[in-house]
Design a protein around this motif. Structure first.
Motif, short mmCIF file in Angstrom:
data_model
loop_
_atom_site.label_atom_id
_atom_site.label_comp_id
_atom_site.label_asym_id
_atom_site.label_seq_id
_atom_site.Cartn_x
_atom_site.Cartn_y
_atom_site.Cartn_z
N ALA A 88 0.83 -1.21 0.00
CA ALA A 88 0.00 0.00 0.00
C ALA A 88 0.86 1.26 0.00
O ALA A 88 0.58 2.22 -0.74
CB ALA A 88 -0.92 -0.02 1.22
N ARG A 89 1.90 1.28 0.81
CA ARG A 89 2.78 2.45 0.88
C ARG A 89 3.49 2.69 -0.45
O ARG A 89 3.62 3.82 -0.91
CB ARG A 89 3.78 2.29 2.01
N GLN A 90 3.93 1.61 -1.08
CA GLN A 90 4.59 1.73 -2.38
C GLN A 90 3.63 2.28 -3.43
O GLN A 90 3.99 3.13 -4.25
CB GLN A 90 5.13 0.37 -2.82
N LYS A 91 2.38 1.80 -3.41
CA LYS A 91 1.39 2.26 -4.38
C LYS A 91 1.06 3.74 -4.18
O LYS A 91 0.91 4.49 -5.15
CB LYS A 91 0.12 1.41 -4.27
N ALA A 92 0.93 4.15 -2.92
CA ALA A 92 0.62 5.57 -2.63
C ALA A 92 1.76 6.46 -3.09
O ALA A 92 1.54 7.54 -3.67
CB ALA A 92 0.36 5.75 -1.15
N GLN A 93 3.00 6.03 -2.85
CA GLN A 93 4.15 6.80 -3.28
C GLN A 93 4.18 6.91 -4.81
O GLN A 93 4.42 7.99 -5.36
CB GLN A 93 5.43 6.16 -2.77
N LYS A 94 3.92 5.81 -5.48
CA LYS A 94 3.91 5.81 -6.94
C LYS A 94 2.80 6.71 -7.48
O LYS A 94 2.97 7.38 -8.51
CB LYS A 94 3.73 4.38 -7.45
N ALA A 95 1.65 6.72 -6.79
CA ALA A 95 0.51 7.55 -7.22
C ALA A 95 0.71 9.01 -6.87
O ALA A 95 -0.06 9.87 -7.32
CB ALA A 95 -0.77 7.02 -6.59
N GLY A 96 1.69 9.32 -6.03
CA GLY A 96 1.96 10.70 -5.65
C GLY A 96 0.94 11.28 -4.70
O GLY A 96 0.67 12.49 -4.73
N VAL A 97 0.35 10.43 -3.84
CA VAL A 97 -0.63 10.91 -2.88
C VAL A 97 -0.16 10.62 -1.46
O VAL A 97 0.61 9.68 -1.22
CB VAL A 97 -2.02 10.27 -3.10
N SER A 98 -0.63 11.43 -0.53
CA SER A 98 -0.26 11.28 0.87
C SER A 98 -1.36 10.56 1.63
O SER A 98 -2.44 11.11 1.86
CB SER A 98 -0.02 12.66 1.50
N VAL A 99 -1.09 9.30 2.00
CA VAL A 99 -2.00 8.50 2.80
C VAL A 99 -1.20 7.88 3.93
O VAL A 99 -0.10 7.36 3.70
CB VAL A 99 -2.66 7.37 1.97
N VAL A 100 -1.72 7.95 5.14
CA VAL A 100 -1.04 7.36 6.30
C VAL A 100 -1.52 5.92 6.45
O VAL A 100 -2.72 5.67 6.52
CB VAL A 100 -1.34 8.14 7.58
N PHE A 101 -0.59 4.98 6.50
CA PHE A 101 -0.93 3.58 6.69
C PHE A 101 -0.35 3.08 8.01
O PHE A 101 0.82 3.31 8.30
CB PHE A 101 -0.40 2.72 5.54
N LYS A 102 -1.21 2.42 8.81
CA LYS A 102 -0.79 1.91 10.11
C LYS A 102 -1.21 0.45 10.26
O LYS A 102 -2.25 0.04 9.75
CB LYS A 102 -1.44 2.73 11.25
N GLN A 103 -0.42 -0.31 11.02
CA GLN A 103 -0.78 -1.68 11.32
C GLN A 103 -1.67 -1.71 12.55
O GLN A 103 -1.31 -1.21 13.61
CB GLN A 103 0.45 -2.55 11.56
N ALA A 104 -2.85 -2.27 12.41
CA ALA A 104 -3.80 -2.38 13.52
C ALA A 104 -4.91 -3.33 13.11
O ALA A 104 -5.11 -3.60 11.93
CB ALA A 104 -4.38 -1.01 13.88
N LEU A 105 -5.63 -3.82 14.11
CA LEU A 105 -6.77 -4.69 13.86
C LEU A 105 -8.06 -3.88 13.92
O LEU A 105 -8.19 -2.93 14.70
CB LEU A 105 -6.81 -5.83 14.88
N ALA A 106 -9.03 -4.28 13.12
CA ALA A 106 -10.27 -3.53 12.98
C ALA A 106 -11.03 -3.42 14.29
O ALA A 106 -11.73 -2.43 14.53
CB ALA A 106 -11.15 -4.17 11.92
N TYR A 107 -10.95 -4.45 15.15
CA TYR A 107 -11.72 -4.43 16.40
C TYR A 107 -10.90 -3.90 17.58
O TYR A 107 -11.31 -4.03 18.73
CB TYR A 107 -12.28 -5.82 16.71
N SER A 108 -9.76 -3.24 17.27
CA SER A 108 -8.96 -2.59 18.31
C SER A 108 -8.26 -1.39 17.67
O SER A 108 -7.04 -1.38 17.52
CB SER A 108 -7.95 -3.56 18.92
N LEU A 109 -9.03 -0.39 17.31
CA LEU A 109 -8.50 0.75 16.56
C LEU A 109 -7.67 1.67 17.46
O LEU A 109 -8.13 2.06 18.54
CB LEU A 109 -9.64 1.54 15.93
N PRO A 110 -6.46 2.04 17.04
CA PRO A 110 -5.57 2.86 17.88
C PRO A 110 -5.83 4.35 17.73
O PRO A 110 -4.90 5.14 17.49
CB PRO A 110 -4.19 2.47 17.34
N PHE A 111 -7.08 4.74 17.87
CA PHE A 111 -7.46 6.14 17.69
C PHE A 111 -8.40 6.56 18.82
O PHE A 111 -9.14 5.73 19.35
CB PHE A 111 -8.17 6.34 16.35
N PRO A 112 -8.38 7.85 19.18
CA PRO A 112 -9.30 8.34 20.22
C PRO A 112 -10.74 8.39 19.73
O PRO A 112 -11.01 8.25 18.53
CB PRO A 112 -8.76 9.75 20.52
N ASP A 113 -11.65 8.59 20.64
CA ASP A 113 -13.06 8.72 20.31
C ASP A 113 -13.29 9.93 19.40
O ASP A 113 -12.61 10.95 19.51
CB ASP A 113 -13.90 8.89 21.57
#
Length: 222
Positions: A88-113
């Motif tokens: 995913a990171r390689q594809k975003a770089q090739k496409a010239g877009v800024s997207v943040v990719f993080k490793q996490a599980l869907a049922y334990s999201l590392p983000f605040p409310d």
């Protein structure tokens, strides 16, 4: 012990890690990917400044397309597999877009409310047993801002007998327990159980593997 149970329940993209390099080609040629993912993006009605999360982003195709169509939104993608995130990171770089990719599980999201305006999930939920689907829906509800919406593209109730027969290939690949909820059309119930309102079943797409359906639900303002 709990981590061991999670490991055993985890279903990799296309079931087997050795198929990861072929993921994009297989999805593109068998699921009408361009059409259903662009419809999902349109459904979300994104606006300038929106904070967007793609849960189970895989190789990043949806996240990249979101950013390309809406350069003024902030896009984050999470997935549980380091190898697929590297793609995913390689594809975003090739496409010239800024997207943040993080490793996490869907049922334990590392983000605040209450930190995202829109959450997307594409071809994720059918990898999960019902218990983990519910946990994921509740996590999505938690991180959405009041009034925010969750947009899902996944296998739905078969449109007709041929679609049902085709879907057996997905069930054999990803598991009958994980996919049973899709055959029986339970995903709207999943939204409701997590607290979403205005739950809608959107358009469906006939594919080589069965019926793909779009869903959405809104977190209440209060």
């Amino acid at each position: 012990m709990a981590s061991e149970r999670v490991r055993k329940r985890y279903v990799h993209a296309l079931r087997f890690q050795w198929l990861t390099p072929a993921y994009d080609t297989i999805i593109k040629t068998t699921t009408r990917e361009q059409r259903f993912k662009q419809a999902l993006i349109s459904q979300a009605q994104l606006g300038a400044g929106h904070q967007v999360l793609d849960v189970g982003c895989g190789t990043g195709t949806l996240a990249i397309w979101i950013k390309q169509r809406h350069p003024d939104v902030s896009v984050t993608g999470i997935d549980g597999e380091p190898a697929i995130l590297a793609i995913a990171r390689q594809k975003a770089q090739k496409a010239g877009v800024s997207v943040v990719f993080k490793q996490a599980l869907a049922y334990s999201l590392p983000f605040p409310d209450h930190c995202f305006d829109r959450v997307f999930s594409s071809l994720l939920l059918h990898h999960m047993v019902w218990e983990d689907k519910v946990r994921t829906a509740r996590e999505v509800f938690r991180v959405l801002k009041p009034g925010g919406t969750w947009h899902v593209a996944d296998w739905g109730a078969p449109a007709h007998r041929i679609m049902r027969l085709l879907f057996f290939s997905i069930q054999l690949l990803d598991g009958f327990e994980q996919t049973r909820d899709h055959v029986t059309g339970r995903l709207p119930e999943l939204f409701a159980r997590a607290g979403f309102q205005e739950v809608q079943v959107g358009p469906s797409f006939s594919t080589l593997y069965g019926t793909l359906t779009l869903y959405q639900g809104r977190r209440p303002l209060a």
